[in-house]
Every structure is written in structure tokens, then in C-alpha cells.
Design an enzyme around this catalytic site. Structure first.
Site, PDB file in Angstrom:
ATOM      1  N   GLY A  29       0.832  -1.197   0.000  1.00  0.00           N
ATOM      2  CA  GLY A  29       0.000   0.000   0.000  1.00  0.00           C
ATOM      3  C   GLY A  29       0.861   1.238   0.000  1.00  0.00           C
ATOM      4  CG  ASN A  30      -0.268   4.662  -1.467  1.00  0.00           C
ATOM      5  OD1 ASN A  30      -0.945   5.503  -0.878  1.00  0.00           O
ATOM      6  ND2 ASN A  30      -0.708   4.032  -2.545  1.00  0.00           N
ATOM      7  NE  ARG A  31       5.469   6.673   4.435  1.00  0.00           N
ATOM      8  CZ  ARG A  31       5.583   6.018   5.602  1.00  0.00           C
ATOM      9  NH1 ARG A  31       4.615   6.093   6.495  1.00  0.00           N
ATOM     10  NH2 ARG A  31       6.654   5.328   5.878  1.00  0.00           N
ATOM     11  CB  SER A  32      -2.890   7.936  -0.131  1.00  0.00           C
ATOM     12  OG  SER A  32      -4.125   8.605  -0.255  1.00  0.00           O
ATOM     13  CB  ALA A  96      -2.091   7.572  -3.741  1.00  0.00           C
TER      14      ALA A  96
END
Ligand code: C5P
Length: 226
Positions: A29-32, A96
Site C-alpha cells: 500500500g502507500n501513505r495516502s 494514489a
């Protein structure tokens, strides 16, 4: 409200990160946080629009008045966007989206004692939701995209605007600690196919959302006859 600049308009917005399963308990995943996209949804609703928000996992509650669809992966997001974007006057791609996903998600939890010391996960490219839904957008619809870069921001942003067929591109400098992921503020530059980039001052994501929605509504009013 009902007299706002987007009264009678349908708006589709993507938001948040996506999660790509590695196995049933792990993901990429990512930090959005979803903040920017949720703020856009609220702003569009306040401007009078009928809003569909398609979001990846976010801790934020559903915005009032907004039809919110929660998804996990990029492919689920694409499936959920296809319908609403087909009748949207305005599409805003603020998600994102993970560029890659594991080629084969394991259907059982990967166990350390059954693995070699090191493991590699093959990744495959995810669909580009903005690109894949471009042809679904009605003629005359306005499309807004985002670009997050750490270097050569405006050069990449210009290229992205043209390649992805956006009418408005919101460029974020990822190296700026007051902008981008996990913070409530943003400092963005707005780009359009014609004219000079417009650098907005540091502001809350809510204020930035209002500016983006106001400009998108103007673009829509300028081009639409109906
Ligand atoms: O190419 P890049 O990922 O930087 O483009 C960012 C823009 O494209 C954003 O508006 C983002 O929401 C959208 N995008 C998308 N699907 C992807 C990747 C990006 O809709 N798989």
C-alpha cells in the site's frame, strides 16, 4: 447547495490509497490518507453536485451527502469507477493508486517456517484508472488529475496533463513536508493545457479542494452549451 456552481452536475472522484494483497493478511500500500479526495467530495457536494466518491481504505468517515463506495485494490477501484464516470460531468482522479500488485496473491497466509530465508514477490502493473476510463467519460466532461513528484515537478506534470488527457492537473511536490501525504495542508500548482501554471499558497486541504472545484466548475461552464 442547489444554487451552487455545480448544481445539477454529476461528479466522480477517486481517493485514498489502494491495497494490493500479498496473502490474506498482508498487502502492499502507500501513505495516502484520503484527505485530499474526501475534501474534494465535500467541496463538490457543497457546490451542489451529485457526488460519487470511490475510495481505497481510509480512516475518514463517509462525507455527508456523498455516495461513497469503499474498495481495496486498484482493480476493484477501476470496476467501481466505470459506471459513475460514464455519466459524470466532472471526473477527479485523486487516488494514489498502487502502480504494481503481487502477480499471484497467496490464498493462505505465507508461513515463515515454510519459506526460504529470503522471499521475492513478483509484481505486475496495475491498470491506470484515469487512462482506462478516459474513453468512458462523456464528451465535454472535465477531467482533473494529480501529480506527486519529488523532482522536475512541472516538467513531469506537463507531460502527464497531455498524456492522460486531463483538463486540469494538480501538481504536488512530495519533498515538501507541508504538502502531500499524511498532512492536513497542501501546497499545489495548478496546470492547464493553455496558460501559465498557477502556484497556490500553502493552505488546508479543504481550501485547496475549494480552489480546485471552483476552477473545474468554471472550465465546465466555459465549455458547456447545455
Ligand atoms: O502517472 P501518475 O501515477 O503520476 O499519475 C497520477 C494521476 O493518475 C493521478 O490523478 C492518479 O489518480 C491517476 N492514476 C490512476 N490510476 C493509476 C495511476 C494513477 O488513476 N494506476
Amino acid at each position: 447547495g442547489s444554487n451552487g456552481p455545480l448544481a445539477g452536475r454529476r461528479v466522480t472522484i477517486t481517493a485514498g490509497p489502494t491495497r494490493e494483497a500479498v496473502d490474506p493478511v498482508r498487502f502492499l500500500g502507500n501513505r495516502s490518507s484520503g484527505r485530499m479526495g474526501f475534501a474534494l467530495a465535500e467541496s463538490a457536494w457543497l457546490a451542489g453536485a451529485d457526488v460519487t466518491l470511490v475510495t481505497g481504505p481510509s480512516a475518514l468517515p463517509d462525507p455527508i451527502g456523498v455516495h461513497t463506495i469503499r474498495v481495496e485494490s486498484a482493480r476493484e477501484m477501476l470496476d467501481a469507477v466505470r459506471g459513475p464516470v460514464g455519466s459524470a460531468h466532472l471526473a477527479i482522479y485523486a487516488a494514489a493508486v498502487s502502480d504494481f500488485r503481487p502477480a499471484d496473491a497467496a490464498d493462505r497466509k505465507m508461513k515463515r517456517r515454510e519459506m526460504e530465508t529470503d522471499v521475492s514477490v513478483d509484481l505486475v502493473a496495475n491498470p491506470d484508472i484515469a487512462a482506462e476510463t478516459r474513453a468512458l467519460r462523456p464528451a465535454g466532461a472535465v477531467a482533473v488529475g494529480f501529480a506527486l513528484e519529488t523532482h522536475d515537478l512541472l516538467r513531469y506534470a506537463r507531460a502527464k496533463l497531455a498524456e492522460k488527457g486531463f483538463d486540469l492537473l494538480v501538481a504536488n511536490d512530495a519533498s515538501d513536508p507541508e504538502a502531500g501525504f499524511e498532512v492536513a495542508t497542501n501546497r499545489v500548482t495548478l496546470l492547464e493545457p493553455e496558460g501559465d501554471p498557477v502556484a497556490l499558497p500553502l493552505a488546508s486541504k479543504v481550501e485547496v479542494a475549494d480552489r480546485i472545484v471552483a476552477r473545474a466548475a468554471e472550465l465546465l461552464a466555459l465549455r458547456e452549451v447545455t
